[in-house]
Design a protein around this motif. Structure first.
Motif, short mmCIF file in Angstrom:
data_model
loop_
_atom_site.label_atom_id
_atom_site.label_comp_id
_atom_site.label_asym_id
_atom_site.label_seq_id
_atom_site.Cartn_x
_atom_site.Cartn_y
_atom_site.Cartn_z
N MET A 89 0.82 -1.21 0.00
CA MET A 89 0.00 0.00 0.00
C MET A 89 0.85 1.26 0.00
SD MET A 89 -3.24 -0.66 -0.22
CE MET A 89 -4.16 0.75 0.40
N THR A 90 2.10 1.17 0.51
CA THR A 90 2.96 2.35 0.53
C THR A 90 3.28 2.83 -0.88
OG1 THR A 90 3.93 1.56 2.59
CG2 THR A 90 5.10 3.31 1.43
N ASP A 91 3.66 1.90 -1.74
CA ASP A 91 3.94 2.26 -3.13
C ASP A 91 2.71 2.85 -3.78
OD1 ASP A 91 6.47 1.42 -2.86
OD2 ASP A 91 6.23 -0.46 -3.96
N ASP A 92 1.56 2.26 -3.49
CA ASP A 92 0.33 2.71 -4.10
C ASP A 92 0.01 4.15 -3.72
OD1 ASP A 92 -2.27 2.36 -5.44
OD2 ASP A 92 -3.02 2.56 -3.40
N ILE A 93 0.14 4.48 -2.45
CA ILE A 93 -0.16 5.86 -2.04
C ILE A 93 0.82 6.82 -2.68
CG2 ILE A 93 1.06 5.54 0.18
CD1 ILE A 93 -1.89 7.91 -0.37
N GLU A 94 2.09 6.43 -2.80
CA GLU A 94 3.06 7.32 -3.44
C GLU A 94 2.74 7.51 -4.92
OE1 GLU A 94 4.89 9.16 -1.56
OE2 GLU A 94 4.17 7.99 0.14
N ALA A 95 2.24 6.47 -5.57
CA ALA A 95 1.86 6.59 -6.99
C ALA A 95 0.69 7.55 -7.15
CB ALA A 95 1.52 5.21 -7.56
N ARG A 96 -0.24 7.47 -6.20
CA ARG A 96 -1.39 8.38 -6.28
C ARG A 96 -0.95 9.83 -6.06
NH1 ARG A 96 -5.15 6.11 -1.93
NH2 ARG A 96 -3.47 4.65 -1.46
N ILE A 97 -0.07 10.06 -5.11
CA ILE A 97 0.41 11.41 -4.84
C ILE A 97 1.22 11.93 -6.03
CG2 ILE A 97 1.97 12.77 -3.36
CD1 ILE A 97 1.03 10.92 -1.03
N ALA A 98 1.95 11.05 -6.71
CA ALA A 98 2.78 11.46 -7.84
C ALA A 98 1.95 11.93 -9.03
CB ALA A 98 3.69 10.31 -8.25
N ARG A 99 0.65 11.60 -9.03
CA ARG A 99 -0.21 12.06 -10.13
C ARG A 99 -0.60 13.53 -9.97
NH1 ARG A 99 -4.58 7.63 -9.18
NH2 ARG A 99 -5.92 9.00 -10.40
N VAL A 100 -0.35 14.10 -8.81
CA VAL A 100 -0.77 15.48 -8.54
C VAL A 100 0.30 16.47 -9.02
CG1 VAL A 100 -1.40 17.13 -6.74
CG2 VAL A 100 -2.08 14.72 -6.53
N ALA A 101 -0.14 17.49 -9.74
CA ALA A 101 0.77 18.54 -10.22
C ALA A 101 0.77 19.67 -9.18
CB ALA A 101 0.30 19.05 -11.58
N PHE A 102 1.64 19.55 -8.18
CA PHE A 102 1.76 20.60 -7.17
C PHE A 102 2.36 21.85 -7.82
CE2 PHE A 102 1.85 16.58 -4.84
CZ PHE A 102 0.94 16.82 -3.83
N ASN A 103 2.04 23.01 -7.28
CA ASN A 103 2.54 24.26 -7.88
C ASN A 103 4.00 24.50 -7.49
OD1 ASN A 103 2.55 25.38 -5.29
ND2 ASN A 103 0.78 26.68 -5.63
N ASP A 104 4.52 25.67 -7.85
CA ASP A 104 5.97 25.91 -7.71
C ASP A 104 6.40 26.02 -6.25
OD1 ASP A 104 4.71 28.28 -7.28
OD2 ASP A 104 5.85 29.44 -8.74
N VAL A 105 5.46 26.11 -5.33
CA VAL A 105 5.83 26.04 -3.90
C VAL A 105 5.32 24.74 -3.26
CG1 VAL A 105 6.12 28.52 -3.57
CG2 VAL A 105 3.86 27.49 -3.22
N GLY A 106 4.98 23.77 -4.11
CA GLY A 106 4.66 22.43 -3.60
C GLY A 106 3.26 22.26 -3.05
N LEU A 107 2.33 23.11 -3.47
CA LEU A 107 0.96 23.04 -2.94
C LEU A 107 -0.05 22.79 -4.06
CD1 LEU A 107 1.11 26.09 -0.48
CD2 LEU A 107 1.31 23.65 0.09
N VAL A 108 -1.19 22.25 -3.66
CA VAL A 108 -2.31 22.06 -4.58
C VAL A 108 -3.58 22.55 -3.87
CG1 VAL A 108 -2.76 19.66 -3.85
CG2 VAL A 108 -3.45 20.39 -6.13
N PRO A 109 -4.46 23.27 -4.58
CA PRO A 109 -5.70 23.71 -3.94
C PRO A 109 -6.72 22.58 -3.88
CG PRO A 109 -5.66 24.49 -6.21
CD PRO A 109 -4.35 23.76 -5.97
N ALA A 110 -7.45 22.53 -2.76
CA ALA A 110 -8.52 21.54 -2.60
C ALA A 110 -9.84 22.25 -2.36
CB ALA A 110 -8.22 20.60 -1.44
N ILE A 111 -10.82 21.88 -3.16
CA ILE A 111 -12.20 22.31 -2.96
C ILE A 111 -12.82 21.32 -1.99
CG2 ILE A 111 -14.44 22.62 -4.07
CD1 ILE A 111 -12.79 22.90 -6.75
#
Lengths: 128, 128
Positions: free
Chosen positions: A1-23
């Protein structure tokens, strides 16, 4: 499950300061409650723990929603948008989502847009 | 009305590159359709024209939603959040909001969060 969670996080395009907005949306009523920001670690905690955790840009610290207010957010579902740079969190919100005490952070400030679907005679500005 | 619209725009806390994120929601079903970005001029056009206009960060140009696709967004209401740094747009969406052809930009990518409200035996990861 560790690899799986990292793969899911790797799909996110974080911005230039490493953040993503969540609604954040109440899962059953579909009310939009707030917009907040996550970094990779906040997203990891949110996806795996069942409690929404943010990165506070003003305090520069992790912020598990409700730890001080009691107004927790329990995760039901997390979805990524088509470009990978925004997240939709469906949650069960306990009490007020907004620190001002209102249910939603969008409850108080109306920007008074023209209502494009209103009958012409009631539109703000010039008529049709 | 000119002063009034400028006063409303002045309430928005645009970020360091002059943009604010907007959550776009179908006004009657409350479905979240997309997240996109506006600068002051895009917000001015959105609030006054009845058609949602964005600033395209990838193309560096104004983008009145639907001009090429026909999938227009008619404004019903625009709300500002408690910190002034996020907008909620309630719209009437014609057709697909997403450029991939789906109704919402959040329709396809599930990040497979733990569902905190699911019965313990069906939760992902370890049990309760």
């Amino acid at each position: 499950m560790t690899d799986d969670i990292e793969a899911r996080i790797a799909r996110v395009a974080f911005n230039d300061v490493g953040l993503v907005p969540a609604i954040v949306q109440q899962w059953d009523t579909h009310e939009v409650l707030m917009l907040a920001w996550l970094d990779a670690e906040a997203l990891r905690r949110t996806l795996t723990s069942g409690r929404v955790t943010y990165w506070s840009r003003s305090r520069s610290e992790y912020w598990r929603k409700g730890d001080t207010s009691g107004h927790i957010q329990q995760v039901r579902e997390a979805r990524l948008d088509c470009d990978g740079d925004a997240i939709l969190l469906l949650v069960e919100q306990t009490g007020a989502a907004c620190h001002t005490g209102t249910r939603s952070c969008f409850d108080t400030e109306d920007l008074h847009a023209v209502d494009a679907l209103a009958p012409a005679e009631t539109k703000a500005g010039d008529g049709a």
